[in-house]
Write an enzyme that holds these catalytic residues in place. Structure first.
Site, PDB file in Angstrom:
ATOM      1  N   HIS A   1      36.403  25.023   4.309  1.00 35.27           N
ATOM      2  CA  HIS A   1      35.279  24.093   4.083  1.00 35.27           C
ATOM      3  C   HIS A   1      34.942  24.269   2.604  1.00 35.27           C
ATOM      4  O   HIS A   1      34.295  25.243   2.246  1.00 35.27           O
ATOM      5  CB  HIS A   1      34.145  24.503   5.037  1.00 35.27           C
ATOM      6  CG  HIS A   1      32.771  24.025   4.683  1.00 35.27           C
ATOM      7  ND1 HIS A   1      32.026  23.220   5.511  1.00 35.27           N
ATOM      8  CD2 HIS A   1      31.970  24.279   3.618  1.00 35.27           C
ATOM      9  CE1 HIS A   1      30.829  22.990   4.959  1.00 35.27           C
ATOM     10  NE2 HIS A   1      30.767  23.617   3.816  1.00 35.27           N
TER      11      HIS A   1
ATOM     12  N   ASP B   1      35.023  16.099  12.469  1.00 38.50           N
ATOM     13  CA  ASP B   1      33.903  17.000  12.166  1.00 38.50           C
ATOM     14  C   ASP B   1      32.733  16.697  13.112  1.00 38.50           C
ATOM     15  O   ASP B   1      31.571  16.675  12.703  1.00 38.50           O
ATOM     16  CB  ASP B   1      33.476  16.915  10.694  1.00 38.50           C
ATOM     17  CG  ASP B   1      32.571  18.080  10.289  1.00 38.50           C
ATOM     18  OD1 ASP B   1      32.304  18.966  11.124  1.00 38.50           O
ATOM     19  OD2 ASP B   1      32.101  18.090   9.130  1.00 38.50           O
TER      20      ASP B   1
HETATM   21 ZN   LIG Z   1      32.501  21.960   7.248  1.00 38.78          ZN
END
Ligand SMILES: [Zn+2]
Length: 427
Positions: free
Chosen positions: A180, A306
């Site tokens: 991320h 996501d």
């Molecule tokens: Zn993330």
């Protein structure tokens, strides 16, 4: 138990199929693929005339919230949402409570998923213990327990030395690290993209550089190690350029983008509607176009949802206090199909690569992402002309924080088949 799918248009970039094919399934696996198969006796039949038949879709970035926050989503509700969205396999992120940083949590998720029995659910384990960015987890033990990848998602691994070590172990274990990319010292308490809109409305901004410095750092580390690095939810044109150049110079890196970053931009945050509060933030229109370019030219390898469910009460706070994240499992395919395939930005073949072939390759799932005799029969069938309206009231997810609420178009999931069993059928 036999399942016979006749008259469908099979699109499978892995095997080169792109045309009308009958498919016969027996005992959960593909038995035969041919232009014309005589209907076997005692087989359940699906008439797939007018439908596209694709290898089952795979989402490598889902948040299921179990264990710990089953009021937001559970393994069962998430699996139902996945099936409705056309996904036969999903990978769930480790930021649960407790964190999936040890084998007992990994095994718990696998056992629960097996009990629910709808779609394949693979746990992604944490890179650092407690997602704290300090100490590496027992990666080998977690892989043995069933983890398919590692990620501190929600957090970025800020210590370069820790991500370097994790890349070394990931190489030995032949599993991907899913980064991320967010330099927390730059993003700080930011709420939206830093730029015209954040200045105009007095919201704290997050610079593109917060993402790009980590993308650059990881690419530099990876260039020496050549492990398996996957950069998730890429949101800026600068990141797309860095990844494109890295690939050109032979560095092994893959990346995904989300439907919301591909189809929406920061203009929407002017509404102060917390449904548009995501991390990374919705960027400018030019970033959005750069992402679509990256999808077209192969810089971005796949689309990931996501999927980040929140309760209504949580997400309905004032913009500043609302949590980041949107759900995506039940809208991803339709909105991408309508806005990118129907508008001729990408074709069917590329679409299937983005949703199935490439995520299977990135995750090393060698028996998924393709339709071939002997392999498990995971298939997604969709109607390219089928009309859809995105209505969170109809969602199987527990959450409704969907930024595509009310969108209409064409491209509808009609059947989701996991190991030869129909786990979703459109009304
Ligand atoms: Zn993330």
């Amino acid at each position: 138990m036999k399942l016979f799918i006749k008259n469908g248009h099979l699109v499978d970039p892995a095997t080169g199929h792109d045309g009308k094919m009958d498919i016969l399934i027996e005992a959960g696996c593909i038995l035969e693929i041919a232009k014309s198969i005589k209907k076997p006796s005692a087989a359940e039949t699906i008439d797939a005339s007018g439908l596209i038949v694709a290898p089952g879709f795979i989402d490598l970035h889902t948040h299921l919230r179990e264990p710990g926050q089953e009021n937001k989503e559970s393994i069962e509700s998430g699996a139902k949402a996945a099936a409705r969205g056309g996904f036969t396999t999903i990978c769930c992120m480790p930021n649960t409570d407790p964190v999936n940083d040890n084998r007992s949590v990994t095994e718990y998720i696998i056992a629960r998923a097996r009990k629910v029995g709808l779609v394949n659910i693979h746990p992604v384990a944490a890179i650092s213990r407690g997602l704290l960015g300090e100490n590496l987890v027992e990666m080998a033990d977690l892989v043995e327990g069933g983890a398919v990848a590692f990620s501190d998602d929600g957090n970025c691994v800020m210590k370069a030395d820790l991500i370097r070590k994790a890349l070394e172990y990931a190489k030995m274990l032949d599993v991907p690290l899913i980064e991320h990319p967010e330099d927390h010292s730059i993003s700080g308490e930011g709420q939206v993209n830093e730029g015209f809109i954040s200045y105009k409305y007095g919201l704290r901004g997050i610079l593109n550089a917060a993402e790009e410095v980590i993308v650059a750092r990881d690419i530099i580390l990876q260039s020496r190690i050549q492990s398996r690095l996957h950069l998730t939810h890429i949101s800026t044109g600068g990141s797309v350029d860095l990844i494109r150049n890295a690939k050109k110079s032979g560095i092994r890196v893959s990346a995904d983008a989300t439907p919301h970053h591909l189809l929406l931009n920061e203009e929407l945050t002017q509404t102060y509607d917390p449904v548009y509060k995501v991390k990374p933030p919705l960027r400018t229109e030019s970033d959005q176009f750069a992402l679509v370019e990256g999808l077209i030219d192969g810089t971005i390898d796949c689309i990931a949802s996501d999927h980040a469910p929140h309760t209504r009460d949580d997400k309905n706070k004032e913009f500043e206090y609302a949590p980041f994240g949107v759900i995506g499992l039940e809208s991803s395919f339709s909105v991408i199909y309508d806005r990118l395939v129907r508008k001729k930005k990408i074709d069917w073949k590329r679409l299937v690569e983005l949703y199935s072939t490439n995520p299977a390759r990135i995750l090393n799932l060698s028996d998924r992402g393709q339709v071939k005799p002997g392999l498990p029969a995971d298939l997604t069938l969709f109607n390219p002309d089928g009309r859809f309206i995105i209505d969170p009231k109809t969602f199987r997810s527990k959450a409704i924080n969907c930024p595509f609420n009310g969108w209409k178009g064409q491209g509808k999931i009609t059947y989701t088949i996991v190991s030869g069993r129909v786990v979703y059928k459109a009304d």
